[in-house]
Scaffold this motif. Structure first.
Motif, PDB file in Angstrom:
ATOM      1  N   ILE A   1       0.840  -1.208   0.000  1.00 39.64           N
ATOM      2  CA  ILE A   1       0.000   0.000   0.000  1.00 39.64           C
ATOM      3  C   ILE A   1       0.872   1.255   0.000  1.00 39.64           C
ATOM      4  O   ILE A   1       0.649   2.185  -0.777  1.00 39.64           O
ATOM      5  CB  ILE A   1      -0.971   0.004   1.192  1.00 39.64           C
ATOM      6  CG1 ILE A   1      -1.996  -1.119   1.050  1.00 39.64           C
ATOM      7  CG2 ILE A   1      -1.651   1.354   1.354  1.00 39.64           C
ATOM      8  CD1 ILE A   1      -2.887  -1.019  -0.169  1.00 39.64           C
ATOM      9  N   TYR A   2       1.885   1.290   0.861  1.00 46.69           N
ATOM     10  CA  TYR A   2       2.764   2.461   0.909  1.00 46.69           C
ATOM     11  C   TYR A   2       3.561   2.629  -0.385  1.00 46.69           C
ATOM     12  O   TYR A   2       3.791   3.751  -0.828  1.00 46.69           O
ATOM     13  CB  TYR A   2       3.707   2.395   2.107  1.00 46.69           C
ATOM     14  CG  TYR A   2       3.027   2.684   3.430  1.00 46.69           C
ATOM     15  CD1 TYR A   2       2.111   3.714   3.565  1.00 46.69           C
ATOM     16  CD2 TYR A   2       3.302   1.921   4.549  1.00 46.69           C
ATOM     17  CE1 TYR A   2       1.482   3.978   4.760  1.00 46.69           C
ATOM     18  CE2 TYR A   2       2.687   2.175   5.759  1.00 46.69           C
ATOM     19  CZ  TYR A   2       1.777   3.211   5.852  1.00 46.69           C
ATOM     20  OH  TYR A   2       1.170   3.463   7.046  1.00 46.69           O
ATOM     21  N   SER A   3       3.965   1.542  -0.998  1.00 42.19           N
ATOM     22  CA  SER A   3       4.769   1.646  -2.228  1.00 42.19           C
ATOM     23  C   SER A   3       3.942   2.141  -3.414  1.00 42.19           C
ATOM     24  O   SER A   3       4.492   2.692  -4.369  1.00 42.19           O
ATOM     25  CB  SER A   3       5.409   0.307  -2.566  1.00 42.19           C
ATOM     26  OG  SER A   3       4.443  -0.617  -3.022  1.00 42.19           O
ATOM     27  N   THR A   4       2.636   1.946  -3.377  1.00 43.37           N
ATOM     28  CA  THR A   4       1.792   2.389  -4.482  1.00 43.37           C
ATOM     29  C   THR A   4       1.083   3.716  -4.192  1.00 43.37           C
ATOM     30  O   THR A   4       0.390   4.243  -5.050  1.00 43.37           O
ATOM     31  CB  THR A   4       0.726   1.328  -4.828  1.00 43.37           C
ATOM     32  OG1 THR A   4      -0.087   1.085  -3.681  1.00 43.37           O
ATOM     33  CG2 THR A   4       1.373   0.037  -5.283  1.00 43.37           C
ATOM     34  N   SER A   5       1.285   4.243  -3.005  1.00 43.80           N
ATOM     35  CA  SER A   5       0.630   5.502  -2.631  1.00 43.80           C
ATOM     36  C   SER A   5       1.321   6.685  -3.294  1.00 43.80           C
ATOM     37  O   SER A   5       2.538   6.697  -3.469  1.00 43.80           O
ATOM     38  CB  SER A   5       0.669   5.693  -1.111  1.00 43.80           C
ATOM     39  OG  SER A   5      -0.045   4.677  -0.483  1.00 43.80           O
TER      40      SER A   5
END
Length: 58
Positions: A32-36
């Motif tokens: 989730i953080y890498s695609t935010s």
């Protein structure tokens, strides 16, 4: 902030981890953080908050 963490944990437990998965919570969080991406308006709001706060204390 603690309430937000509690709500997000409950949400993940209910929606994502309600049955066994091939990934763990940490993997999901990393994904989730890498695609935010930061919303374009966010920087404006950060700047506005600084200006508003400094004007209140002058």
């Amino acid at each position: 902030m603690k309430l937000a963490v509690s709500r997000s944990t409950r949400y993940l437990d209910t929606v994502i981890f309600n049955h066994p998965r091939d990934f763990v919570r940490e993997d999901f969080k990393d994904f989730i953080y890498s695609t935010s991406v930061e919303l374009p308006m966010l920087q404006f709001l950060k700047d506005w908050k600084k200006i508003a706060a400094s004007a209140l204390y002058q």
